[in-house]
Scaffold this motif. Structure first.
Motif, PDB file in Angstrom:
ATOM      1  N   TYR A 125      12.170  19.013  19.308  1.00 14.96           N
ATOM      2  CA  TYR A 125      13.881  19.038  18.720  1.00 14.96           C
ATOM      3  C   TYR A 125      14.667  19.414  20.236  1.00 14.96           C
ATOM      4  O   TYR A 125      15.099  19.748  21.026  1.00 14.96           O
ATOM      5  N   HIS A 128      20.573  21.217  21.169  1.00 18.50           N
ATOM      6  CA  HIS A 128      21.089  21.155  19.627  1.00 18.50           C
ATOM      7  C   HIS A 128      22.269  22.444  19.718  1.00 18.50           C
ATOM      8  O   HIS A 128      21.737  22.951  19.919  1.00 18.50           O
ATOM      9  N   ASP A 130      23.578  25.229  16.549  1.00 17.50           N
ATOM     10  CA  ASP A 130      22.820  25.467  15.041  1.00 17.50           C
ATOM     11  C   ASP A 130      23.630  25.558  14.004  1.00 17.50           C
ATOM     12  O   ASP A 130      23.488  25.275  12.951  1.00 17.50           O
ATOM     13  N   HIS A 190      19.913  24.806  22.578  1.00 19.78           N
ATOM     14  CA  HIS A 190      18.906  25.310  22.965  1.00 19.78           C
ATOM     15  C   HIS A 190      18.213  24.237  22.594  1.00 19.78           C
ATOM     16  O   HIS A 190      18.482  22.679  21.515  1.00 19.78           O
TER      17      HIS A 190
END
Ligand code: OGA
Ligand code: MN
Length: 210
Positions: A125, A128, A130, A190
């Motif tokens: 992932y 980005h 959250d 993260h």
């Protein structure tokens, strides 16, 4: 859980609330004992085998998109109406944590939304936040890892960037069973580095009201 007196919410949650209040993030190895993470892991694996997981999306509501070049994990949202006993016990701990955070940080958190996440080998992932731009309701991220005996060569670390958009400094968290990670959702970019092994977690967010 991690303290001698598990019935005292203050004591059990103090390291978490202090970390959130002083730095905005914290990593707590051994927060959940092995028998609990094992129960959650076997449910996660069973649901995976029965095909209940879905591709994870990016964004929310009308802006939800599937972008496998950004993330290619699979998720199964926890349904508060249909929790299993193991999920219920973890959600009960999170409910106490929510109260403890509200008590010491006045964040006005009112609910938790979360999912099992499973990263098949090679999944990731990318970097980005959250918090979605339109709706900044996700306030505290809480992730519990379910992977016993995680080895450095398995990769799959959660990389938390500690200084805004800068690529350094960062902290790498191995997704070892029982480790809880919490951070202020709006403050820390993260990413999940690719893992060589299946990687499972219960990932979720404490939300503020609209
Ligand atoms: C997420 C996420 C991190 C992890 O699902 O938004 O960043 O370590 N997960 O699983
Ligand atoms: Mn995230």
């Amino acid at each position: 859980m991690a303290t001698e007196n598990p019935t005292d919410p203050d004591e059990r949650f103090t390291p978490v609330t202090e970390a959130l209040a002083t730095r905005g993030w914290g990593v707590f190895p051994g927060f959940v004992p092995p028998h609990e993470t094992e129960a959650l892991a076997s449910e996660c694996r069973e649901s995976w085998q029965c095909g209940c997981f879905r591709h994870a999306g990016v964004g929310q509501g009308d802006s939800l998109q599937f972008r496998p070049e950004v993330r290619n994990d699979k998720v199964l949202w926890l349904d508060p109406e249909r929790v299993t006993p193991a999920q219920g016990r973890w959600l009960a701990v999170l409910e106490e944590l929510r109260r403890a955070i509200n008590h010491s940080l006045y964040l006005g958190l009112f609910e938790f939304e979360g999912h099992f996440a499973l990263y098949p080998p090679g999944s990731f992932y990318r970097k980005h936040s959250d918090q979605f731009q339109a709706i900044g309701l996700r306030t505290v991220t809480a992730i519990l890892y379910l992977n016993e005996n995680w080895q450095p060569e398995n990769g799959g670390q959660l990389r938390i960037y500690l200084d805004g958009d800068n690529t350094e400094p960062y902290v790498d968290v191995p997704p070892e069973a029982g480790t809880l990670v919490c951070f202020l959702s709006a403050d820390y970019l993260h990413e999940v580095l690719p893992a060589t092994r299946e990687r499972m977690s219960v990932t979720g967010w404490f939300r503020r009201r609209e």
